[in-house]
Scaffold this active site. Structure first.
Site, short mmCIF file in Angstrom:
data_model
loop_
_atom_site.label_atom_id
_atom_site.label_comp_id
_atom_site.label_asym_id
_atom_site.label_seq_id
_atom_site.Cartn_x
_atom_site.Cartn_y
_atom_site.Cartn_z
N ASP A 1 0.81 -1.22 0.00
CA ASP A 1 0.00 0.00 0.00
C ASP A 1 0.84 1.27 0.00
O ASP A 1 0.45 2.28 0.56
CB ASP A 1 -0.96 0.03 1.21
CG ASP A 1 -1.80 -1.22 1.29
OD1 ASP A 1 -2.29 -1.66 0.24
OD2 ASP A 1 -1.97 -1.77 2.40
N LYS B 1 1.94 2.10 -5.08
CA LYS B 1 2.62 1.61 -6.29
C LYS B 1 1.76 1.76 -7.54
O LYS B 1 2.27 1.98 -8.62
CB LYS B 1 2.98 0.12 -6.13
CG LYS B 1 4.01 -0.15 -5.06
CD LYS B 1 4.33 -1.63 -4.98
CE LYS B 1 3.18 -2.46 -4.45
NZ LYS B 1 2.78 -2.20 -3.06
N GLY C 1 -4.24 -4.53 -4.43
CA GLY C 1 -5.30 -3.65 -4.89
C GLY C 1 -4.67 -2.35 -5.30
O GLY C 1 -4.12 -1.64 -4.48
N HIS C 2 -4.65 -2.10 -6.58
CA HIS C 2 -4.07 -0.86 -7.06
C HIS C 2 -5.18 0.10 -7.43
O HIS C 2 -5.96 -0.17 -8.33
CB HIS C 2 -3.17 -1.12 -8.28
CG HIS C 2 -1.88 -1.78 -7.92
ND1 HIS C 2 -0.96 -2.19 -8.86
CD2 HIS C 2 -1.35 -2.08 -6.73
CE1 HIS C 2 0.08 -2.72 -8.23
NE2 HIS C 2 -0.15 -2.67 -6.94
N GLN D 1 2.19 -6.05 -3.03
CA GLN D 1 2.51 -6.07 -1.60
C GLN D 1 3.83 -5.33 -1.34
O GLN D 1 4.16 -4.45 -2.11
CB GLN D 1 2.57 -7.51 -1.05
CG GLN D 1 1.21 -8.21 -1.00
CD GLN D 1 0.83 -8.89 -2.31
OE1 GLN D 1 1.63 -9.58 -2.90
NE2 GLN D 1 -0.39 -8.69 -2.74
P1 IMP Z 1 -2.65 -12.72 2.16
O1 IMP Z 1 -1.68 -12.21 1.15
O2 IMP Z 1 -4.08 -12.47 1.79
O3 IMP Z 1 -2.39 -14.14 2.55
O4 IMP Z 1 -2.44 -11.85 3.51
C1 IMP Z 1 -1.26 -11.96 4.30
C2 IMP Z 1 -0.87 -10.60 4.88
O5 IMP Z 1 -0.46 -9.74 3.82
C3 IMP Z 1 -2.01 -9.87 5.57
O6 IMP Z 1 -1.47 -9.11 6.65
C4 IMP Z 1 -2.55 -8.93 4.53
O7 IMP Z 1 -3.18 -7.80 5.08
C5 IMP Z 1 -1.25 -8.54 3.83
N1 IMP Z 1 -1.45 -8.15 2.42
C6 IMP Z 1 -1.69 -8.94 1.37
N2 IMP Z 1 -1.78 -8.24 0.24
C7 IMP Z 1 -1.58 -6.96 0.58
C8 IMP Z 1 -1.50 -5.72 -0.16
O8 IMP Z 1 -1.63 -5.70 -1.39
N3 IMP Z 1 -1.26 -4.61 0.57
C9 IMP Z 1 -1.06 -4.63 1.91
N4 IMP Z 1 -1.10 -5.74 2.63
C10 IMP Z 1 -1.35 -6.89 1.98
#
Ligand code: IMP
Length: 427
Positions: free
Chosen positions: A14, A17, A41-42, A227
């Site tokens: 977040d 990007k 999520g962009h 991420q």
């Molecule tokens: P998962 O990727 O859904 O398995 O989540 C694992 C961890 O990564 C959690 O803390 C999510 O909130 C975090 N996370 C996953 N994708 C994103 C992203 O695009 N931005 C911020 N945090 C993310």
């Protein structure tokens, strides 16, 4: 000469990007995603339109660009089809000539999402990872366990069904006996996502060869990370991480190209820090300032809508990011959000076991055991969102940027002062 660039998140995701990828896509010919899935999520703002993309590379907004989804991604067929429909409703034409998925990309199946959510609901308190519930972890697990469903499997219906049944044999035991939940059959799965799977077929391609050919023609390639570094499965705050390697070096394995392809690594750094989900966060602000950053910065997850945890900039985390990714320049985002604070704190070191340290401790959950040491800097009051020239920034903002550069020994080359494409300062 055209350069191939990687854009990665340097913190916990977040960082903003999406806007940067969108901007730099203008000078790229090919945009590639290499890891993660629809957990990303962009949010892109184009004119008066807001578009949130989870899977499709943001470059799709630029008509002449080729967008590739590499083998390292885990692709949710339903979300993929929804995004294509949404883009088409916004007047953006998506065709298999412009968007390609690697045959080797693993697919997220309904049982991955079920598992993800059941596991999270069984955990409590600090044991919760706080996943996005998009089935990311279970899909990567199946990939590594060699029972994953890959995009190429959609070309052979008989084989696809057999593979789903094989995967379900174990999953249903878990659903029924461990989670006390409903089993699922291959018929139900194919009923639910069969149409989406069929729609994937024309998009399948040999992404590795596409990249190789683009390289040989001197085209500029932009690799779009999702991420952030501290969510990396190996280098992040394990176990509070996502299930892929988010660091720049995963570009090559996740896209199918050699390491010499990369010329520049841009680390996107938010001017403060945020994180969603569980896990340690040394500079977190559970106070009015944290609330100020959250509301002014619109810090709510683009994928889940969850409020993001907010805190001061952490140079210890960033120092490690610079090292892990070999960041060649920094893109500093959301600097405008800091306007209006009398003073700003930057964490420069941690206190850990009676010592001052410059890098995070390497033990598990080490960040939960440190105390941040801060440098206090002057804030500024001016609205900087209309400034386009670096030298016109308030002195205090310039000092803040230079402090970051000096501490990390990396130049800040782009500064974002608002969500619009135009709200950007290039140095
Ligand atoms: P998962 O990727 O859904 O398995 O989540 C694992 C961890 O990564 C959690 O803390 C999510 O909130 C975090 N996370 C996953 N994708 C994103 C992203 O695009 N931005 C911020 N945090 C993310």
């Amino acid at each position: 000469m055209k350069k191939n660039k990687v854009i990665i998140g340097s913190q916990w995701g977040d960082e903003g990007k999406g806007k940067i990828v969108d901007l730099l896509s203008q000078e790229a010919d090919v945009i590639v995603r290499f890891q993660g899935g629809a957990n990303a999520g962009h949010t892109l703002v184009v004119g008066d339109k807001k578009i949130i993309l989870h899977l499709v590379p943001s470059g799709i907004l630029h008509e002449s660009k080729l967008c590739l989804i590499g083998n390292g991604v885990v692709l949710d067929p339903e979300i993929f089809c929804e995004e294509i429909d949404e883009l088409e409703r916004s007047g953006i034409v998506v065709s298999p000539q412009r968007l390609k998925i690697s045959y080797k990309t693993h697919l997220i199946m309904p049982y991955h999402k079920m598992l993800d959510n059941l596991r999270e609901s069984k955990k409590s308190g600090s044991n919760k990872i706080g996943t996005t519930g998009r089935g990311i972890g279970p899909a990567y697990e199946d990939k590594v366990s060699r029972v994953g469903i890959r995009a190429c499997d959609v070309l052979d219906e008989k084989r696809l069904r057999e593979k789903i049944e094989r995967a379900l044999a174990e999953k249903n035991i878990l659903f029924k006996h461990y989670f006390d939940s409903k089993e699922i059959s291959s018929d139900e799965i194919l009923e639910k996502i069969g149409d989406s799977l069929k729609k994937l077929r024309p998009y399948l391609a040999d992404v590795s060869t596409e990249i190789y050919n683009a390289m040989n023609k001197g085209r500029a390639i932009l690799f779009e990370g999702a991420q952030g570094t501290f969510l990396d499965i190996d280098h992040g705050t394990y176990p509070y991480v996502t299930s892929s390697n988010t660091v720049a070096s995963n570009v090559c394995a996740g896209a199918g190209c050699g390491i010499r392809v990369i010329d520049e690594i841009l680390g996107v750094v938010k001017s403060y820090t945020t994180r969603v989900g569980g896990g340690p966060f040394p500079t977190e602000l559970n106070n009015e300032t944290g609330e100020y950053l959250r509301s002014k910065g619109g810090e709510f997850g683009a994928t889940t809508g969850r409020p993001r945890r907010c805190g001061w900039l952490d140079l210890v985390v960033l120092r490690e990011s610079v090292r892990l990714n070999n960041i060649t320049s920094i893109v500093l985002t959301k600097l405008d959000v800091l306007s209006g604070l009398d003073s700003l704190k930057i964490c420069t070191k941690y206190q850990f076991n009676g010592k001052e340290i410059l890098y995070p401790p390497q033990i598990e959950n080490g960040l939960a055991k440190v105390t941040p040491i801060y440098e206090t800097m002057k804030g500024w009051n001016e609205d900087i969102s209309q400034i386009r020239n670096f030298d016109k920034l308030p002195h205090a903002a310039l000092d803040y940027i230079r402090f970051i550069e000096d501490s990390l020994d990396v130049k800040v080359k782009i500064i974002s002062v608002g969500p619009e494409r135009s709200q950007t300062i290039f140095r």
